[in-house]
Design a protein around this motif. Structure first.
Motif, PDB file in Angstrom:
ATOM      1  N   THR A   4       3.648  -0.390   6.575  1.00  0.00           N
ATOM      2  CA  THR A   4       3.517   0.651   7.387  1.00  0.00           C
ATOM      3  C   THR A   4       2.943  -0.221   9.085  1.00  0.00           C
ATOM      4  OG1 THR A   4       2.756   2.701   6.449  1.00  0.00           O
ATOM      5  CG2 THR A   4       3.127   2.615   8.292  1.00  0.00           C
ATOM      6  N   THR A  77       7.622   2.358   7.612  1.00  0.00           N
ATOM      7  CA  THR A  77       7.705   1.923   6.029  1.00  0.00           C
ATOM      8  C   THR A  77       8.747   0.632   5.999  1.00  0.00           C
ATOM      9  OG1 THR A  77       6.579   3.583   5.846  1.00  0.00           O
ATOM     10  CG2 THR A  77       6.584   2.278   3.490  1.00  0.00           C
ATOM     11  N   TYR A 187       2.222  -9.945   8.510  1.00  0.00           N
ATOM     12  CA  TYR A 187       1.209  -8.593   7.918  1.00  0.00           C
ATOM     13  C   TYR A 187      -0.058  -9.952   7.512  1.00  0.00           C
ATOM     14  CZ  TYR A 187      -2.292  -6.065   5.451  1.00  0.00           C
ATOM     15  OH  TYR A 187      -2.980  -5.562   5.168  1.00  0.00           O
ATOM     16  N   PRO A 189      -3.888  -9.606   8.783  1.00  0.00           N
ATOM     17  CA  PRO A 189      -5.351  -8.596   8.716  1.00  0.00           C
ATOM     18  C   PRO A 189      -6.259  -9.589   9.587  1.00  0.00           C
ATOM     19  CG  PRO A 189      -4.925  -8.638   7.147  1.00  0.00           C
ATOM     20  CD  PRO A 189      -3.731  -9.040   6.859  1.00  0.00           C
ATOM     21  N   ARG A 225       5.007 -11.393   3.636  1.00  0.00           N
ATOM     22  CA  ARG A 225       4.184 -11.055   5.162  1.00  0.00           C
ATOM     23  C   ARG A 225       4.592 -10.406   6.036  1.00  0.00           C
ATOM     24  NH1 ARG A 225      -0.139 -15.680   4.567  1.00  0.00           N
ATOM     25  NH2 ARG A 225       2.214 -16.682   3.909  1.00  0.00           N
ATOM     26  N   ASP A 258       0.515  -2.423  15.380  1.00  0.00           N
ATOM     27  CA  ASP A 258      -0.219  -2.134  13.958  1.00  0.00           C
ATOM     28  C   ASP A 258       0.409  -2.399  12.589  1.00  0.00           C
ATOM     29  OD1 ASP A 258      -1.814  -0.793  12.778  1.00  0.00           O
ATOM     30  OD2 ASP A 258      -0.724   1.144  12.555  1.00  0.00           O
ATOM     31  N   ARG A 260      -0.547  -2.628   8.567  1.00  0.00           N
ATOM     32  CA  ARG A 260      -0.895  -2.226   7.225  1.00  0.00           C
ATOM     33  C   ARG A 260      -0.666  -1.713   6.055  1.00  0.00           C
ATOM     34  NH1 ARG A 260      -2.016   3.647   7.241  1.00  0.00           N
ATOM     35  NH2 ARG A 260      -0.695   4.317   9.533  1.00  0.00           N
ATOM     36  N   GLN A 261      -1.004  -2.165   4.914  1.00  0.00           N
ATOM     37  CA  GLN A 261      -0.315  -2.121   3.833  1.00  0.00           C
ATOM     38  C   GLN A 261      -0.331  -0.291   3.561  1.00  0.00           C
ATOM     39  OE1 GLN A 261      -1.243  -4.355   0.581  1.00  0.00           O
ATOM     40  NE2 GLN A 261      -2.314  -5.467   1.166  1.00  0.00           N
ATOM     41  N   GLY A 263      -1.357   3.199   3.251  1.00  0.00           N
ATOM     42  CA  GLY A 263      -2.941   3.608   2.739  1.00  0.00           C
ATOM     43  C   GLY A 263      -3.960   2.966   3.339  1.00  0.00           C
ATOM     44  N   GLU A 264      -3.761   2.017   3.900  1.00  0.00           N
ATOM     45  CA  GLU A 264      -5.097   1.259   4.104  1.00  0.00           C
ATOM     46  C   GLU A 264      -5.220   2.383   6.067  1.00  0.00           C
ATOM     47  OE1 GLU A 264      -4.807  -3.295   3.382  1.00  0.00           O
ATOM     48  OE2 GLU A 264      -3.991  -2.634   4.888  1.00  0.00           O
ATOM     49  N   PRO A 265      -6.127   2.503   6.002  1.00  0.00           N
ATOM     50  CA  PRO A 265      -6.717   3.189   7.613  1.00  0.00           C
ATOM     51  C   PRO A 265      -5.908   2.386   8.425  1.00  0.00           C
ATOM     52  CG  PRO A 265      -8.156   2.323   6.538  1.00  0.00           C
ATOM     53  CD  PRO A 265      -7.449   1.618   5.674  1.00  0.00           C
ATOM     54  N   THR A 269      -3.390  -4.807  14.857  1.00  0.00           N
ATOM     55  CA  THR A 269      -3.582  -6.081  15.181  1.00  0.00           C
ATOM     56  C   THR A 269      -3.374  -6.892  15.991  1.00  0.00           C
ATOM     57  OG1 THR A 269      -1.557  -5.673  13.572  1.00  0.00           O
ATOM     58  CG2 THR A 269      -3.279  -5.557  11.746  1.00  0.00           C
TER      59      THR A 269
END
Length: 280
Positions: A4, A77, A187, A189, A225, A258, A260-261, A263-265, A269
């Protein structure tokens, strides 16, 4: 990997903006590498979609009223499939033999490409060239800017992802190997400054329009990624946002990405602020 992504670019002006025109290459497209589940782009004025000369889905917008600020947003997404191989018959391959101001090669860069590509372009030779570029042009944020050429980055011995891509492109094209610039997201983190990223497609089988995607900065092939946005001859041809303005005085640009995978908060980034005076 299902990612996402939210990408927001804010502009603030010290004086009233009179007019603005922007072209946005902020829309990923479906390919062997990725499935786009949902994606939206918004701007301060209606967007007009079109295919550019490289096959990218681009949007333009214009604003002709006084304003002290604006924002461009893109996000959605995307599910990546970790495939570095792509077949693309949409654009003539010969286009990607053309040199540009940012990808001019001298004898050194031509020789660099010849050492690794003289016996043909394979996965091994493409990666060997990437390693040679990275060995000379070390990752060094702040050492270059968007107008830095491949030759300048090579001589300085430092740069970022777009410089790695430009040097690689120059070495390939100087040896008759079609190669193109890729803009997108990465991606990472633990490395938020790499969220906005660039790499290269090198044509391994021209007769079959088959391309291999190489990430010079990370010394790897494109994997799960990476999210592709656009392709072109160089950064200037497919930068995420480019445009012109009249008025506005000094411009302050704030970028937040931002990734994130699913489901992650949500955790930002990448964030960057840049102030720019108007051109004389």
């Amino acid at each position: 990997m299902k990612l996402t992504i939210q990408h927001v670019t804010h502009y603030d002006y010290s004086a009233p903006l009179q007019y603005a025109l922007q072209s946005l290459c902020l829309t990923p497209q479906a390919s062997a590498h990725q499935t786009v589940h949902e994606w939206t782009v918004t701007a301060p004025a209606p967007l007009h979609a079109q295919r550019d000369g490289y096959g990218n889905l681009a949007h333009t917008w214009s604003l002709a009223r006084r304003s002290y600020g604006s924002a461009v947003r893109a996000g959605g997404t995307v599910e990546t499939h970790a495939s570095p191989w792509l077949v693309d018959k949409g654009t003539p391959i010969q286009l990607y033999l053309r040199s540009t101001r940012l990808t001019v090669a001298d004898e050194q860069l031509k020789a660099l490409g010849r050492v690794h590509l003289a016996d043909g372009v394979t996965e091994d030779s493409a990666m060997a060239l990437a390693q040679a570029v990275l060995q000379r042009v070390r990752y060094k944020p702040g050492a270059t800017h968007v107008q830095t050429t491949a030759l300048e980055a090579w001589e300085q011995g430092g740069g970022v992802c777009q410089d790695h891509a430009h040097v690689y492109l120059a070495a390939c094209r100087a040896n008759g190997v079609p190669a193109r610039y890729v803009s997108g997201y990465f991606y990472a983190p633990d490395a938020p400054h790499l969220a906005s990223h660039a790499w290269v497609d090198v044509c391994v089988e021209p007769e079959h329009h088959r391309w291999l995607s190489v990430d010079i900065t990370h010394g790897c092939l494109m994997d799960e990624r990476h999210v592709r946005l656009a392709v072109g001859l160089d950064y200037a041809a497919c930068s995420p946002i480019r445009g012109v303005r009249e008025g506005g005085g000094d411009e302050t640009m704030r970028v937040r990405i931002d990734i994130r995978q699913a489901g992650e908060p949500a955790v930002p980034t990448f964030s960057q602020q840049q102030t720019q005076a108007p051109e004389p």
